[in-house]
Design a protein around this motif. Sequence first.
Motif, PDB file in Angstrom:
ATOM      1  N   ARG A 158       2.155   0.745 -10.040  1.00  0.00           N
ATOM      2  CA  ARG A 158       3.427   0.450  -9.365  1.00  0.00           C
ATOM      3  C   ARG A 158       3.589   1.282  -8.099  1.00  0.00           C
ATOM      4  NH1 ARG A 158       6.718  -3.646 -10.309  1.00  0.00           N
ATOM      5  NH2 ARG A 158       8.418  -2.284  -9.768  1.00  0.00           N
ATOM      6  N   VAL A 159       3.238   2.550  -8.156  1.00  0.00           N
ATOM      7  CA  VAL A 159       3.365   3.414  -6.983  1.00  0.00           C
ATOM      8  C   VAL A 159       2.425   2.938  -5.881  1.00  0.00           C
ATOM      9  CG1 VAL A 159       2.926   5.753  -6.123  1.00  0.00           C
ATOM     10  CG2 VAL A 159       4.238   5.428  -8.215  1.00  0.00           C
ATOM     11  N   SER A 160       1.220   2.510  -6.243  1.00  0.00           N
ATOM     12  CA  SER A 160       0.272   2.060  -5.213  1.00  0.00           C
ATOM     13  C   SER A 160       0.746   0.767  -4.553  1.00  0.00           C
ATOM     14  CB  SER A 160      -1.122   1.871  -5.809  1.00  0.00           C
ATOM     15  OG  SER A 160      -1.156   0.751  -6.669  1.00  0.00           O
ATOM     16  N   GLU A 161       1.587  -0.020  -5.213  1.00  0.00           N
ATOM     17  CA  GLU A 161       2.119  -1.259  -4.652  1.00  0.00           C
ATOM     18  C   GLU A 161       3.478  -1.061  -3.987  1.00  0.00           C
ATOM     19  OE1 GLU A 161       2.219  -3.727  -8.093  1.00  0.00           O
ATOM     20  OE2 GLU A 161       0.036  -3.979  -8.140  1.00  0.00           O
ATOM     21  N   LEU A 162       4.002   0.142  -4.045  1.00  0.00           N
ATOM     22  CA  LEU A 162       5.343   0.400  -3.539  1.00  0.00           C
ATOM     23  C   LEU A 162       5.476   0.073  -2.060  1.00  0.00           C
ATOM     24  CD1 LEU A 162       8.092   1.473  -4.397  1.00  0.00           C
ATOM     25  CD2 LEU A 162       7.313   3.751  -3.763  1.00  0.00           C
ATOM     26  N   ASP A 163       4.473   0.431  -1.265  1.00  0.00           N
ATOM     27  CA  ASP A 163       4.568   0.174   0.173  1.00  0.00           C
ATOM     28  C   ASP A 163       4.657  -1.324   0.473  1.00  0.00           C
ATOM     29  OD1 ASP A 163       1.920  -0.192  -0.640  1.00  0.00           O
ATOM     30  OD2 ASP A 163       1.131   0.270   1.341  1.00  0.00           O
TER      31      ASP A 163
ATOM     32  N   GLU B  25       6.122  -3.573  -1.523  1.00  0.00           N
ATOM     33  CA  GLU B  25       7.415  -4.053  -1.987  1.00  0.00           C
ATOM     34  C   GLU B  25       8.563  -3.648  -1.077  1.00  0.00           C
ATOM     35  OE1 GLU B  25       8.407  -3.362  -6.084  1.00  0.00           O
ATOM     36  OE2 GLU B  25       6.343  -3.668  -6.722  1.00  0.00           O
ATOM     37  N   VAL B  26       8.481  -2.484  -0.473  1.00  0.00           N
ATOM     38  CA  VAL B  26       9.618  -1.987   0.298  1.00  0.00           C
ATOM     39  C   VAL B  26       9.300  -1.840   1.784  1.00  0.00           C
ATOM     40  CG1 VAL B  26      10.645  -0.819  -1.687  1.00  0.00           C
ATOM     41  CG2 VAL B  26       9.069   0.430  -0.199  1.00  0.00           C
TER      42      VAL B  26
END
Length: 91
Positions: free
Chosen positions: A64-69, A71-72
């Motif tokens: 999830r953290v690696s996909e955060l950029d 998503e936001v």
Amino acid sequence: MPIELPKDQRTQAIQSIERYFREHMDEPIGNIAAGGLLGFFLEEIGPVVYNKAVADVQERLQQRVSELDLEVHEDEFAYWRKYERGARGKK
């Protein structure tokens, strides 16, 4: 860190062990023996299950953290671009 169950969950677990022995084993198990077996499982096998669960959660969180950029993400310096698109269409 020892794994401890709240009293009501411990009672339910012991009842479940007793039922398992009644339905699947040749010999029933008593309440005290079932409690001892539960204690053994919590101390001996519980940490394996706990550590696996923690590792699974870490993996999910890292994904999830690696996909955060993605998503936001917000485009930078986009103010003038919206006007440029509108001006092109008017010409």
